[in-house]
Design an enzyme around this catalytic site. Sequence first.
Site, PDB file in Angstrom:
ATOM      1  N   SER A 306       0.851  -1.227  -0.016  1.00 43.62           N
ATOM      2  CA  SER A 306      -0.142   0.060  -0.174  1.00 43.62           C
ATOM      3  C   SER A 306       0.782   1.321  -0.077  1.00 43.62           C
ATOM      4  CB  SER A 306      -1.047   0.137   1.082  1.00 43.62           C
ATOM      5  OG  SER A 306      -1.874   1.119   1.244  1.00 43.62           O
ATOM      6  N   ASP A 317      10.299   5.481 -10.094  1.00 41.61           N
ATOM      7  CA  ASP A 317       9.871   6.185 -11.377  1.00 41.61           C
ATOM      8  C   ASP A 317      10.581   7.441 -11.659  1.00 41.61           C
ATOM      9  OD1 ASP A 317       8.416   3.935 -11.878  1.00 41.61           O
ATOM     10  OD2 ASP A 317       6.596   4.880 -11.552  1.00 41.61           O
ATOM     11  N   LYS A 331      -0.650  -4.230  -3.089  1.00 39.26           N
ATOM     12  CA  LYS A 331      -1.977  -3.971  -2.426  1.00 39.26           C
ATOM     13  C   LYS A 331      -1.962  -2.435  -3.023  1.00 39.26           C
ATOM     14  CE  LYS A 331      -5.007  -2.243   0.908  1.00 39.26           C
ATOM     15  NZ  LYS A 331      -5.722  -0.872   0.766  1.00 39.26           N
TER      16      LYS A 331
END
Length: 500
Positions: A306, A317, A331
Amino acid sequence: MKQHSGDHRLFMACAAALVIVFHLYSPPSLSAKAADDRYFSAVKGIELLGDVYREVAENYVDTLSISRLSYSAIDGMLEPLDPYTVFLDEEQSRELGELTNSQYAGIGITIASIEGSIFVTSVEKGWPAAKAGMRVGDRITEINGVQLKKKSLDRVRELIKGNAGVPLALAVARRNSGHLTFRLLREEIRLSTVTFSGLVDGFGYIGLESFGTRSFEDVQKALAGIREEAAHSGSPPKGIILDLRENPGGLLDAAVDVTSLFVPEESPVVSIRGRSAGSTKSYTTKRPPEESDIPLAILINARSASAAEIVSGAVQDLDRGILIGERSFGKGLVQSVINLPYDSALKLTTAKYYTPSGRLIQKEENGALASARDVLTPPKRHGDGHEVFRTAAKRKVYGGGGIAPDITVEAPGESAYLDQLRYRGMLFLFSLEQAASGVGASPDSAALMPASTIFLRITTFLTALQTKSGLISLWRALTGVRVERRACRCLRLDGMSLNG
């Protein structure tokens, strides 16, 4: 029958209200016929549910708890959706607030049930238990005159927690000290989500166990402490290691705020996409970073989930740092907490998380549970782990759910025997035994082996495993233990806390 009829009228009134809301808020994109079909299906389903509820409540052979029957009906309705869409009763709703706020009224201890007894497994510095002199290993036998024998862990937790300023008396048994009584006043306990921070071999290390309302301040304080420690040593830190292993996640805003400590202002962190076109929203950092240039490494494993995956995916990224470890849990579902009557709540999945490069964090196999009724439309597949995305610097990263590390370091293979030792609390009990016997802080491992074997035989742990049937029973138990451990880790913010 009067109570049953009253409950049924209340149930049907709520159902009727739900139908009205459903009709008023049908998606505008639906044609008139499609909207009518959905409305009819809703009315039909709610009517059937009400009729079944009435028949069971009034005519089932055994006596029923009507309120629990209602809760079971709600649980059954939500079960085919996903593991994170859940109904929270009054107590569970309150616990969720405590966990996300990292704050509750208690005395600052963590407890565990081991071999039928309640032990203190950690004592938080600066709070009532620590000030009074309670220690790890104390066995709690009585709370406010209530004997704890055969009491569940949840019941013990209820006895410990209460309103701030209210006195609490605990009777404990301590090795080599006999029985002690502690009289404490409950306080509003505020726990740090940073478990440890400091310089390790010249690198700043921060262990973050969850993402709560104060995680930004916790990590900010940890960074300041590392800078101060480095200044005293005469050389700046070589880099920062942010350890998110075993971190089950938490609050979305906390993940964005923690990321902002390391990446440039206005950097994209995560986007959420729901069922409707208007439910897409992107989150960016809103403050200048505190550490924008220092080398950064993030540690993740299969139980990082999460919010931990949001931070990891954004750092990767944006090419701000490297990820080391295992592919994370996957998740990537967004829950909205919807307040309901009677202090209950619905934690409903309303969207999915995507990293700045467009990777879906959710692993599809961790989504909906199998259901004979096919409640959900099969989701679109988002690649098999080989779908290629590009970072800000055009590096290749891969989809497939979860966040794949830049450098893979597999966790050591789990030992079924060691797993069961931990689950049964044998390592904890043996440590207490050794501490009570006066063994030094760094005993010779060769000397500990015979002592541990004798200890396990005394506690009947080894004796129970000497037969073939015992080993088979152990293996079956371990299968359940592993499932339970994963659930406890990754659903921790669903109210599964042992803090007191």
